[in-house]
Design a protein around this motif. Structure first.
Motif, short mmCIF file in Angstrom:
data_model
loop_
_atom_site.label_atom_id
_atom_site.label_comp_id
_atom_site.label_asym_id
_atom_site.label_seq_id
_atom_site.Cartn_x
_atom_site.Cartn_y
_atom_site.Cartn_z
N SER A 30 14.22 0.10 2.48
CA SER A 30 14.48 0.60 1.13
C SER A 30 13.94 -0.32 0.04
CB SER A 30 15.98 0.82 0.92
OG SER A 30 16.67 -0.40 1.07
N THR A 31 13.56 -1.53 0.39
CA THR A 31 13.04 -2.45 -0.61
C THR A 31 11.51 -2.47 -0.65
OG1 THR A 31 12.93 -4.37 0.86
CG2 THR A 31 15.03 -3.95 -0.26
N TYR A 32 10.87 -1.76 0.27
CA TYR A 32 9.41 -1.79 0.40
C TYR A 32 8.75 -0.66 -0.37
CZ TYR A 32 9.20 -5.36 4.03
OH TYR A 32 9.25 -6.55 4.71
N GLY A 33 7.65 -0.98 -1.03
CA GLY A 33 6.76 0.06 -1.51
C GLY A 33 6.03 0.64 -0.31
N MET A 34 5.73 1.93 -0.35
CA MET A 34 5.07 2.59 0.77
C MET A 34 3.83 3.32 0.27
SD MET A 34 6.91 1.80 3.36
CE MET A 34 6.15 2.87 4.58
N THR A 91 -10.29 15.62 6.03
CA THR A 91 -10.34 15.17 7.42
C THR A 91 -10.48 13.66 7.48
OG1 THR A 91 -11.29 17.24 8.22
CG2 THR A 91 -11.68 15.27 9.55
N ALA A 92 -9.56 13.02 8.18
CA ALA A 92 -9.53 11.56 8.27
C ALA A 92 -8.38 11.13 9.17
CB ALA A 92 -9.35 10.93 6.88
N VAL A 93 -8.38 9.85 9.49
CA VAL A 93 -7.19 9.24 10.08
C VAL A 93 -6.33 8.76 8.92
CG1 VAL A 93 -6.28 7.40 11.53
CG2 VAL A 93 -8.43 8.55 12.16
N TYR A 94 -5.08 9.16 8.93
CA TYR A 94 -4.15 8.81 7.87
C TYR A 94 -3.23 7.69 8.32
CZ TYR A 94 -5.62 12.73 5.01
OH TYR A 94 -6.36 13.59 4.24
N TYR A 95 -3.12 6.66 7.47
CA TYR A 95 -2.30 5.50 7.77
C TYR A 95 -1.21 5.34 6.73
CZ TYR A 95 -6.37 4.08 10.55
OH TYR A 95 -7.41 4.03 11.46
N CYS A 96 -0.02 4.96 7.17
CA CYS A 96 0.97 4.54 6.20
C CYS A 96 1.06 3.02 6.22
CB CYS A 96 2.33 5.18 6.45
SG CYS A 96 3.22 4.56 7.88
N ALA A 97 1.52 2.47 5.11
CA ALA A 97 1.57 1.03 4.95
C ALA A 97 2.78 0.64 4.13
CB ALA A 97 0.29 0.53 4.28
N ALA A 98 3.26 -0.58 4.35
CA ALA A 98 4.44 -1.07 3.66
C ALA A 98 4.11 -2.33 2.87
CB ALA A 98 5.55 -1.37 4.67
N ASP A 99 4.63 -2.38 1.66
CA ASP A 99 4.38 -3.48 0.72
C ASP A 99 5.71 -4.15 0.39
OD1 ASP A 99 4.18 -2.93 -2.85
OD2 ASP A 99 4.19 -4.85 -1.77
N HIS A 100 5.87 -5.40 0.81
CA HIS A 100 7.19 -6.04 0.68
C HIS A 100 7.58 -6.30 -0.77
CE1 HIS A 100 4.91 -9.80 0.14
NE2 HIS A 100 6.03 -10.32 -0.32
N GLY A 102 7.43 -4.09 -3.04
CA GLY A 102 8.12 -2.89 -3.50
C GLY A 102 7.40 -2.06 -4.54
N TYR A 103 6.16 -2.48 -4.91
CA TYR A 103 5.50 -1.79 -6.03
C TYR A 103 4.91 -0.44 -5.65
CZ TYR A 103 5.74 -6.35 -8.31
OH TYR A 103 6.17 -7.53 -8.86
N GLY A 104 4.37 -0.34 -4.44
CA GLY A 104 3.64 0.87 -4.09
C GLY A 104 2.28 0.88 -4.75
N SER A 105 1.45 -0.07 -4.38
CA SER A 105 0.14 -0.25 -5.00
C SER A 105 -0.89 0.71 -4.45
CB SER A 105 -0.33 -1.69 -4.76
OG SER A 105 -1.66 -1.87 -5.17
#
Length: 124
Positions: A30-34, A91-100, A102-105
């Protein structure tokens, strides 16, 4: 440490919809930007959408505005990407990522953790 697992990719036709999910391990999700990024064959990885830790700040790439929606359920440690009116260019490979922080850059360099990716293929 945060582990991310994407799901929901597949083969669809132009105009169809898909919803991607990214499940995160760890009690501090809950503290991470995604963010969601994608990489098409022969191209560099590109920003798609991002949300701050509380969903208060959301960003989209111009190419997906009005068609894609990012959301998160902190109680389920999950972030989603609802993709409507899909085009072959999506069409692509989709990745999710986490940013500690919390901004969601929109910059991939701001992210600390990445999932393994899920393939989305849109046929014309």
């Amino acid at each position: 440490q945060v582990q991310l697992v994407e799901s929901g990719g597949g083969l669809v036709q132009a105009g169809d919809s898909l919803r991607l999910s990214c499940a995160a391990s760890g009690r501090i999700f809950s503290t991470y930007g995604m963010g969601w990024f994608r990489q098409a064959p022969g191209k560099e990885r590109a920003f798609v959408a991002a949300t701050s830790w509380n969903g208060g700040r959301i960003k989209y790439a111009d190419s997906v505005k009005g068609r894609f929606t990012i959301s998160r359920e902190n109680a389920k440690n999950t972030v989603y990407l609802q993709m409507n009116s899909l085009k072959p260019d999506d069409t692509a490979v989709y990745y999710c990522a986490a940013d500690h922080l919390g901004y969601g850059s929109s910059s991939e360099y701001e992210y600390d953790y990445w999932g393994q990716g899920t393939q989305v293929t849109v046929s014309s």
